[in-house]
Scaffold this motif. Sequence first.
Motif, short mmCIF file in Angstrom:
data_model
loop_
_atom_site.label_atom_id
_atom_site.label_comp_id
_atom_site.label_asym_id
_atom_site.label_seq_id
_atom_site.Cartn_x
_atom_site.Cartn_y
_atom_site.Cartn_z
N LEU A 133 0.81 -1.21 0.00
CA LEU A 133 0.00 0.00 0.00
C LEU A 133 0.85 1.26 0.00
O LEU A 133 0.53 2.23 -0.70
N VAL A 134 1.94 1.28 0.76
CA VAL A 134 2.73 2.50 0.89
C VAL A 134 3.41 2.92 -0.40
O VAL A 134 3.87 4.06 -0.52
N LEU A 135 3.50 2.03 -1.37
CA LEU A 135 4.19 2.36 -2.62
C LEU A 135 3.46 3.41 -3.43
O LEU A 135 4.03 3.98 -4.36
N TRP A 136 2.20 3.70 -3.08
CA TRP A 136 1.46 4.68 -3.87
C TRP A 136 2.12 6.05 -3.81
O TRP A 136 2.11 6.79 -4.80
N THR A 137 2.72 6.38 -2.68
CA THR A 137 3.35 7.70 -2.56
C THR A 137 4.58 7.82 -3.44
O THR A 137 4.93 8.90 -3.91
N LEU A 138 5.26 6.69 -3.69
CA LEU A 138 6.44 6.72 -4.54
C LEU A 138 6.07 7.06 -5.99
O LEU A 138 6.89 7.58 -6.74
N SER A 139 4.83 6.75 -6.39
CA SER A 139 4.39 7.13 -7.72
C SER A 139 4.34 8.65 -7.86
O SER A 139 4.69 9.22 -8.90
N TYR A 140 3.91 9.34 -6.80
CA TYR A 140 3.89 10.79 -6.83
C TYR A 140 5.30 11.37 -6.70
O TYR A 140 5.61 12.42 -7.29
N GLU A 141 6.16 10.69 -5.96
CA GLU A 141 7.57 11.11 -5.90
C GLU A 141 8.19 11.02 -7.29
O GLU A 141 8.89 11.95 -7.73
N MET A 142 7.96 9.90 -7.99
CA MET A 142 8.53 9.74 -9.31
C MET A 142 7.98 10.79 -10.28
O MET A 142 8.72 11.33 -11.12
N SER A 143 6.71 11.11 -10.17
CA SER A 143 6.13 12.16 -11.00
C SER A 143 6.82 13.50 -10.74
O SER A 143 7.10 14.26 -11.68
N PHE A 144 7.10 13.77 -9.49
CA PHE A 144 7.80 15.01 -9.15
C PHE A 144 9.20 15.02 -9.74
O PHE A 144 9.65 16.04 -10.27
N TYR A 145 9.91 13.90 -9.68
CA TYR A 145 11.23 13.83 -10.30
C TYR A 145 11.15 14.18 -11.78
O TYR A 145 11.98 14.94 -12.31
N LEU A 146 10.18 13.58 -12.47
CA LEU A 146 10.03 13.84 -13.90
C LEU A 146 9.74 15.31 -14.17
O LEU A 146 10.28 15.91 -15.11
N LEU A 147 8.90 15.91 -13.34
CA LEU A 147 8.59 17.32 -13.51
C LEU A 147 9.80 18.20 -13.25
O LEU A 147 10.06 19.16 -13.99
N VAL A 148 10.54 17.89 -12.21
CA VAL A 148 11.72 18.69 -11.86
C VAL A 148 12.75 18.63 -12.99
O VAL A 148 13.34 19.64 -13.38
#
Length: 408
Positions: A133-148
């Motif tokens: 379940l906790v892996l869902w936040t890593l999807s938003y982290e990865m999205s942030f990396y891509l945006l940065v």
Amino acid sequence: MTGPPRLGWLDALRGMAALVVVFDHSSYTFMPDFRQDLMPHFNTSRYGILVFFLVSGYIVPHSLERRGCVRSFWVGRIFRVYPLWAAVVSALLALHALGIAELRDLGSHSTATVVIAHLTMLQELLGTPSVLLVLWTLSYEMSFYLLVVGLFTVRLQRRSAAFAVLLAVLAAGSVAAGVTLRPSALSAEFGTGPVIAFAAIAMGTALSCAGAETAVLRVSGGVLGGVLALVLVACNGTVPLWEGLVILAVMFLGTTVHRAEAGQCSRVFAVGTAVVVSVCAVGSAYWWGDGDHFTRRGWITAFMLALITFGAGMAVRNRCLPRVLTGLGTISYSVYLVHPVLLTVIDSTVGRRGHDTPVLEVAFFVVLLPVCLLTHRWIEAPSQEWGRGLARRLTRRRPVAEDDVRTP
């Protein structure tokens, strides 16, 4: 006590946030009555996660700009995130094969689509439930990396405040206008498999091109990755549209705070950004109202306390902090990923308590933290060192190009 290392306060915040998330999840098993009373008023999970997102926003763009090289940035992130992730998921699968841990229901998804989605670490935004379940936040982290990375390649990385405000305003506007999307809307429309295949190819292309020698390829790769992230967060998330946008706004708010501290923008400007993001986030949650597994009071309290906690951390950033706090921050990623595996084993073998058992709650932490010390020492620390070494070699091999240098 330990001296005031430049980022020690961030470690302390990470450590505290990790413990709160662990309590949130373990309370299902050991403190069900207390949890039922607390959650409508204070969403502990969202609190810990929002603190994590603020910290990521503060430090991740700085890491990229300090390196001045997209390739070395991605190498550092990959060796920071993936080795422990792979070890934890492998351990869960092994425990499941032994019959002492249950996997989450992945529905009718094929093994191939689940594996590919998880390898991108965008699975939560690709219509695929996370194995943990906790892996869902890593999807938003990865999205942030891509945006940065995307903003860096087009030289807009200094516009953090503008992006934070824009995303927050869009979040509030979507709620005010009644714009809603079903969960994983793109996957429901086009099919999970095609969306995963497209996203995986696009992400692979973006990462490859963003670190290329040619300026055109670097910009194209960065833009492709950033657009992919925005589209997935806005149109294919499992949280409401407004909350996905607020999550990104919160991370860019963390970046804005760092820029103010570094003298790249005024502190008044950063405070104004925080006010706008706060008003839009709180307004969005209030207008959204209560729903299944969501109470606006609990979310708003968590959001405001996360901002206050981050501000308090900044207030003591130059002071000596207890070593136990900074040490917890060092192993916070292990704490975050390992605890749900232990809880799964407990739930699958012993079962959840029917009433509050504080002694078992404390005992869980006593068992968890030494295990996390070991996973950090034997998995996290070596992989991070290998990543730093490889990143240094890549940087020496390819001098920083003019297009990569951050703008004045």
